[in-house]
Design an enzyme around this catalytic site. Structure first.
Site, PDB file in Angstrom:
ATOM      1  N   LYS A  81      -3.252   2.372  -0.315  1.00  0.00           N
ATOM      2  CA  LYS A  81      -3.248   3.508   0.594  1.00  0.00           C
ATOM      3  C   LYS A  81      -3.871   4.702  -0.107  1.00  0.00           C
ATOM      4  O   LYS A  81      -3.385   5.174  -1.131  1.00  0.00           O
ATOM      5  CB  LYS A  81      -1.831   3.875   1.014  1.00  0.00           C
ATOM      6  CG  LYS A  81      -1.806   5.179   1.811  1.00  0.00           C
ATOM      7  CD  LYS A  81      -0.425   5.666   2.179  1.00  0.00           C
ATOM      8  CE  LYS A  81      -0.515   7.146   2.606  1.00  0.00           C
ATOM      9  NZ  LYS A  81       0.813   7.718   2.918  1.00  0.00           N
TER      10      LYS A  81
ATOM     11  N   GLY B 195       4.862  12.968   9.217  1.00  0.00           N
ATOM     12  CA  GLY B 195       5.273  13.850  10.295  1.00  0.00           C
ATOM     13  C   GLY B 195       6.500  13.379  11.053  1.00  0.00           C
ATOM     14  O   GLY B 195       7.248  14.185  11.590  1.00  0.00           O
TER      15      GLY B 195
END
Lengths: 263, 263, 263, 263
Positions: C105, C193
């Site tokens: 990632k 988020g």
């Protein structure tokens, strides 16, 4: 405060001073008459012009200048319709040769249907335009890192989208608009996405220096009246920002673990 | 449209005509001077007065009338502080005897901390006041069934909350405000909840006839400037409503199964 | 449908198949025991690891592998703490040498306090990593033009933010997440988020292939229980997406000019 | 916590204990087979039945009991289709005579198109039913004063709307739902308005004891799958509520004057 200080003394971009915090487009109207009447009702002093789409030079056809006099309004040529950096740069160079305009709005959009800003192409075009001594107001994503970099390159105003062009979705991510404004030393304008008056006021309440819109007026059922609405909305939002709003406080749960939310 | 028709010719309640669509309270200010300056900046023509809290009759103390002249403003006595129907009715009868006011604002609140309208007590008080020939503008829940019934009883204006008094949460349920307006033959005002300019504009964009607010101005850091903001916001929202906003349309998913949503 | 087809058969990234659509981080916990218990409760099969912050190689200190066995979970090394392309590339090369991890990632963040993705640096790092035969899942802005370009470069998954890392603001711009998904041929994950279960479900209802989160679990008051909540939320959101939700339709105004809004 | 305490031990209404926090309707399906399969997939233990619309007594036609066995599910007769207190009371008396059901759901709706609860008629009917020894779960407006009064009268559960029946608008006013829950000593269920899984999870995150829905499942394109989604959503939302979510904190403006907002 007293009545004297109730005035809002306006904002400055690239050394030019404006009292109106509303910048409007000149396209998408049914006629040049409607364009002129709407812009007059909006109180705008600066208008953006899609140099690829508007007749600025052929005296045998109706010219925008006959309806929206450049003596009265600051023209801000824009690159609507350009999807590459090369196109955008070429378009603005031609505009400068034709009309002497040095203060410009750069926008480079990705493909339909989203028409989202192409930020890589925007950086490339901004770099070329700045090297060529343009004063660049730049349309961009609601990305605070990109916004700061465009400012550091020398752009004279940062213009993040509220929502994609023509969508009328309002200011979808107020947190990022506020983040961009918090760090900016040049003016920040919300550009695109505004659909009605309350949304323009909301953009101003985030602390933005001005708002740029076009479709919200041109595609309203009554463009002239919507232009008047926008004039008042931007004044309202600016005053509200300066006045400092009351706290939101719903007593049912004052200990709610919430910080920094906007709505 | 042309410049002439750009005017908004105002609204009528109980046979009285008003140009301003903003009704403001007279309490919660630091001083009567600030009250007067803020109301002047708001452009309001009608002001609500908490007859239990404001000195309207003792000439040995500063009186509201000396700062906000009843010759200039329409006074709308209200029942702030009343938590039973009996209290509300008695309060307005005393006010009518003292000042001759017949047009009144009825509000009966439930207990803290929520201060939500007590609708059962509101119906009881409205019934008594109407029988006593008051003209009743009534504060109520955002409940379209109750709103219709209050109108059928004879109330001259329906005033649903945007959010509880003093909360500054805005218009939390725009669907119900719109539903109440859709069926009403008397004026509908959003009363309570408005915290800043964009929220006032939004209330007007729902089609309301006017907005009533107090804390949003009195509790702003700069009340006079916020009053000016609200003046413009209400004008902006009204024009936007009349102008007919552009469609919201985000092309990423035009077939989204959504009808009738408001933001 | 019948009980058999009620199954969700999972998703594939870089040729690896996963049944769980929840990917979780391994940091920010009070202890490695809590890390392990939370991850177990989440049902995740893939975990991201901040190779700069977690002990993966010193056998004299507690190692993540002893608590979260790489035999049981797919490790996804990430570049948390890297603020330049160079740092990010170097970090993942070292990780590959140490642990053989090729599926990674990439995240390159701008400066505090916003910690927004630095997209220019992200492109630069992605390019270098792809040239070096990494399989790159890339964290990015909610920018559909950038997202498409990252996919065209060869990234194996696109991971736009719902909101900045650690903010818990939810999916602020669902329109752009949906736009990114609409055009993607590789998996799209909302990454960052998400603050609570309903937000994870909402991300999945937008059509995303999976959700990646960390703080929402680690910073809950009861991380293990929140991990269980997230497990169910992702399943719920996926089924709801596949089931096709009922239309939103508030009859008060069926002709409202609204298309494509999400909430 | 450990795996043992991860359980949610359910909720109690009128002395009856339920593990599932999802209550579902039995109407609006294409067939009784679909009704049965959807309810099974939802995991619900209590089902509401519109006694005026469902065949509960004519053995010559398909009966609900043959598909949704009363030995397995707790039947909760409801008054759907009743627009007066008298109708509602009569309907439930007939139901009690026919099936012995004493635990009931009272709803009295105002006229179309809004179908909002008629609170005056609801109070009248509740009073009559309580006097007649019914155990009344009551559908109501999101009005905390009315909710408290219904509880004080003896209703065994308070069921405020998220949004009008059949609208699928979600929980429009979370503040009021939370206010109602904050003061209640009996169970609070959000009833009506839920359209998809994330909305059911959100209702539970507000602290509600359970969720009641019908159209969200019956009008989904794939009802059985949506039923499964709802099962997981309610579990997710309950665990998230108990786990205590991370704070929302967007660092761009930590001093924002906001308290108690929910989204």
């Amino acid at each position: 405060m007293n009545a004297t200080t109730l005035e809002d003394d306006g904002w400055t971009v690239a050394g030019r001073r404006f009292r109106s915090r509303l910048v409007v487009g000149t396209g998408r109207y049914k006629s040049l008459e409607e364009t002129a009447a709407s812009i007059a009702a909006s109180g705008a002093e600066m208008v953006t012009v899609a140099v690829r789409r508007v007749n600025l030079s052929d005296p045998n056809a109706p010219m925008l200048q006959d309806f929206v006099p450049p003596t009265q309004y600051t023209y801000l040529p824009n690159t609507a319709g350009c999807h590459t950096a090369q196109d955008a740069v070429r378009t603005l160079r031609l505009a400068r040769e034709a009309g002497g305009w040095n203060l410009v709005k750069l926008e480079v959009l990705g493909p339909p249907p989203f028409l989202y800003p192409d930020m890589a192409a925007t950086f490339e075009a901004a770099s070329a335009l700045l090297a060529d001594n343009f004063e660049v107001m730049v349309y961009c994503a609601d990305d605070p890192v990109a916004a700061k970099r465009l400012e550091e390159m020398g752009c004279v105003a940062i213009m993040p989208l509220g929502a994609p062009i023509g969508s009328g979705m309002g200011v979808v991510n107020p947190y990022m608009i506020r983040a961009i404004k918090a760090q900016a030393k040049v003016p920040v304008l919300v550009d695109a996405g505004i659909g009605t008056a309350s949304e323009a006021a909301f953009a101003m309440e985030l602390g933005c220096d001005a708002v740029l819109l076009n479709s919200a007026i041109a595609h309203a059922q009554d463009p002239v009246r919507m232009a008047a609405a926008m004039k008042h909305a931007v004044i309202a939002g600016r005053h509200a920002y300066l006045a400092g709003r009351m706290p939101r406080d719903y007593r049912a749960d004052p200990s709610s673990p919430t910080t920094g939310t906007i709505r």
